[in-house]
Write a protein that holds these residues in place. Sequence first.
Motif, PDB file in Angstrom:
ATOM      1  N   ARG A  95      37.078  32.510  48.628  1.00 15.03           N
ATOM      2  CA  ARG A  95      38.061  31.629  48.002  1.00 15.03           C
ATOM      3  C   ARG A  95      37.867  30.213  48.552  1.00 15.03           C
ATOM      4  O   ARG A  95      37.658  30.025  49.759  1.00 15.03           O
ATOM      5  N   LEU A  96      37.965  29.231  47.677  1.00 18.02           N
ATOM      6  CA  LEU A  96      37.643  27.854  48.051  1.00 18.02           C
ATOM      7  C   LEU A  96      38.560  27.326  49.155  1.00 18.02           C
ATOM      8  O   LEU A  96      38.093  26.716  50.118  1.00 18.02           O
ATOM      9  N   LEU A  97      39.877  27.550  49.024  1.00 19.53           N
ATOM     10  CA  LEU A  97      40.799  26.955  49.985  1.00 19.53           C
ATOM     11  C   LEU A  97      40.640  27.544  51.374  1.00 19.53           C
ATOM     12  O   LEU A  97      40.772  26.829  52.376  1.00 19.53           O
ATOM     13  N   ARG A  98      40.364  28.853  51.469  1.00 20.86           N
ATOM     14  CA  ARG A  98      40.152  29.439  52.793  1.00 20.86           C
ATOM     15  C   ARG A  98      38.815  28.984  53.373  1.00 20.86           C
ATOM     16  O   ARG A  98      38.683  28.795  54.581  1.00 20.86           O
TER      17      ARG A  98
ATOM     18  N   THR B 266      35.020  29.637  39.787  1.00 21.20           N
ATOM     19  CA  THR B 266      35.859  30.210  38.738  1.00 21.20           C
ATOM     20  C   THR B 266      37.306  30.117  39.184  1.00 21.20           C
ATOM     21  O   THR B 266      37.631  30.339  40.354  1.00 21.20           O
ATOM     22  N   PRO B 267      38.210  29.762  38.287  1.00 17.20           N
ATOM     23  CA  PRO B 267      39.604  29.510  38.691  1.00 17.20           C
ATOM     24  C   PRO B 267      40.376  30.794  38.964  1.00 17.20           C
ATOM     25  O   PRO B 267      40.137  31.841  38.368  1.00 17.20           O
ATOM     26  N   ILE B 268      41.327  30.675  39.881  1.00 12.53           N
ATOM     27  CA  ILE B 268      42.318  31.716  40.142  1.00 12.53           C
ATOM     28  C   ILE B 268      43.661  31.150  39.693  1.00 12.53           C
ATOM     29  O   ILE B 268      44.086  30.088  40.157  1.00 12.53           O
ATOM     30  N   ARG B 269      44.329  31.855  38.774  1.00 12.16           N
ATOM     31  CA  ARG B 269      45.575  31.341  38.191  1.00 12.16           C
ATOM     32  C   ARG B 269      46.751  32.248  38.568  1.00 12.16           C
ATOM     33  O   ARG B 269      46.579  33.459  38.797  1.00 12.16           O
TER      34      ARG B 269
ATOM     35  N   ARG C 289      48.838  28.493  36.203  1.00 15.44           N
ATOM     36  CA  ARG C 289      48.446  27.323  36.993  1.00 15.44           C
ATOM     37  C   ARG C 289      47.265  27.694  37.886  1.00 15.44           C
ATOM     38  O   ARG C 289      47.202  28.817  38.413  1.00 15.44           O
ATOM     39  N   VAL C 290      46.347  26.736  38.070  1.00 20.42           N
ATOM     40  CA  VAL C 290      45.211  26.948  38.975  1.00 20.42           C
ATOM     41  C   VAL C 290      45.717  26.842  40.407  1.00 20.42           C
ATOM     42  O   VAL C 290      46.229  25.799  40.832  1.00 20.42           O
ATOM     43  N   VAL C 291      45.586  27.955  41.149  1.00 17.54           N
ATOM     44  CA  VAL C 291      46.051  27.966  42.540  1.00 17.54           C
ATOM     45  C   VAL C 291      44.892  28.026  43.524  1.00 17.54           C
ATOM     46  O   VAL C 291      45.090  27.803  44.725  1.00 17.54           O
ATOM     47  N   ASP C 292      43.692  28.344  43.051  1.00 15.43           N
ATOM     48  CA  ASP C 292      42.524  28.402  43.927  1.00 15.43           C
ATOM     49  C   ASP C 292      41.291  28.597  43.055  1.00 15.43           C
ATOM     50  O   ASP C 292      41.391  28.690  41.819  1.00 15.43           O
TER      51      ASP C 292
END
Length: 598
Positions: A150-153, A114-117, A122-125
């Motif tokens: 969170r995907l990036l971490r 699921t997106p984090i905006r 803007r999609v940031v994660d």
Amino acid sequence: MESHLSRHTTKDRRAEIADRIHGELTRLRLGMRNLAVVEEARAVLAERCGCPPEEASDRLWRMAEESGRAVEDVAEEVIASAEPADESRSPDLDMPSWVVSALEVVHVSAVYLTPIRDERDRVVDFYLAAANDRARDVTGRRAPALIGRRLLRLSPGVLSSGFFDDYTATLETGTPLVRDGVEYVEVRDQALWPACVSVRAVRAGDGLIVSWRTHDEDLLVAGWEGAQRVARLGWGEWNLATGRVTWTRQMYDIFGRAPQEGPAPLEALPAIVLAEDLPALESQVRTLLHHHLAVDGELRIRSRHGIRHLRLVSEPVLDGEGHPIAIRALAQDLTDLRRRDQDLAIAREQAKWQRRRAEEEHRIARELQDAILPLHKGLLTPPGLVVAVHYFPAGETARIGGDWYAARLMPDGRVLLAVGDAMGHGFTATTLMAQMSTGLIGLAYTGADADRLASWLNELILHDGAAITSTGTAVLGHFSPDDRTLSWTSAGHPAPILVRDGVARLLGHAPGPLLGAVEFAEYPLNTTMLKPGDLLLLYTDGVIERRGHSLEEGVAALLRAAETSAAQDGKPGVDTLLNRLRPGSVEDDVCLLAIQVL
């Protein structure tokens, strides 16, 4: 004393090269660690600032410039000051009720993102909101360790691989993502984890369903099992990030190592390579690790089976930024091939003797052809006909063939016409040609028709007592001057061409089998009524064979040339016809009879 010094020098040389390889690997692994630290810091800053990854990257570099320190050092401080990743989990997320059931249908690892905006939408994660029971990332973490993160971490490698941008594009546009065989590098605990993956992503509701499959070493090794047994190949991979080495079973056999010993690391190769080949080994390793280019070369190694000659085809596996993360190599044992070098030297001497023998056979074959077919080019004038002959042997010695012809008035007043081809080239073909042509003329004096002559000629060739099987083709017949009738048959030979009133066509017929192929063969007798002015062409396959073209194309070219020649010459213009058909030298015998009916 000299031997002792030589061994001591070689030992020092091996140690020196091994140290250099070890140093190069250490440099590469340090660079990999620095890359991993920077990637992980980008993910931390993106989470902390709530900004897209590219802005986090710019911020990291500005921090390094402002502090006057290396970006790797700043990145380590960012990571050290970050909230532990395990504590950075999402709150309870609202998901469609069908998501969990849909994920369990997927037969490979699958998650729902699921997106984090940010405030600008803007999609940031992404949050990993759900995962199926089979979910496992490339570092081995399973579903419970993935859900809520969170995907990036969790997976900083999605940045350099481009997957983050791909996921964002799929979410915004709805276009499904398909990427196969990607050399993906994950970042975890300030280290790199290379893997080859295939990824699928599709928009579902307000999020994404993402699935992936890892092409792990076991699967890759299994895929090589069949190939290596057939081609006597071995496969190996040296993972530069983890130091892990993977070999197939055949690789152990080629290097003469027992599986319980484990595969040899790159640093151990100088110890088993012959001293004379150490410079080649060093050059190959330098090309792979420093220049990032594939190499193909031979080395000799000392194994428990003795000295082995190996061909190694190696290539570096590069990440998305062009840094080497692994070395993959194919090894082929050439020992048996090199041991045959001496046999090849003997074979070369034998080849010289065979060449001298072939030259002698060529001389005899040419003399035999000239004796049997003294007229290579000219006109014959049997009753009711004008026969233009063109017989031209092939230019190459080894390709002298067995083409032959006959145009002779028989005692019963008919004219025997024939063109044939003994299969093969060289002295054997010429001998068979002599047997076919002289045999036919002798049999023709019995007065039998063409179909009977073909059957007798077939038996003659089939039972000639030779140790090898001999076959040939022929078209043969009788022309009756009284009523201009041609009675003929074909034994596996191209059909005659009739040019009448400027139009060329193949004579329809029921063909018979090759001469010498089957016992008790039957050959149908065909009858063609000719008229004054008709032009009849009997020819061998050398007339219609052309490099790069089919026989059908060659026949079509002959038909066109025959119409043009007949229209322009008004007589059997063999030279003109052949020049239009195939200018220059010939690769096979050419035999053509152009028969004008009077």
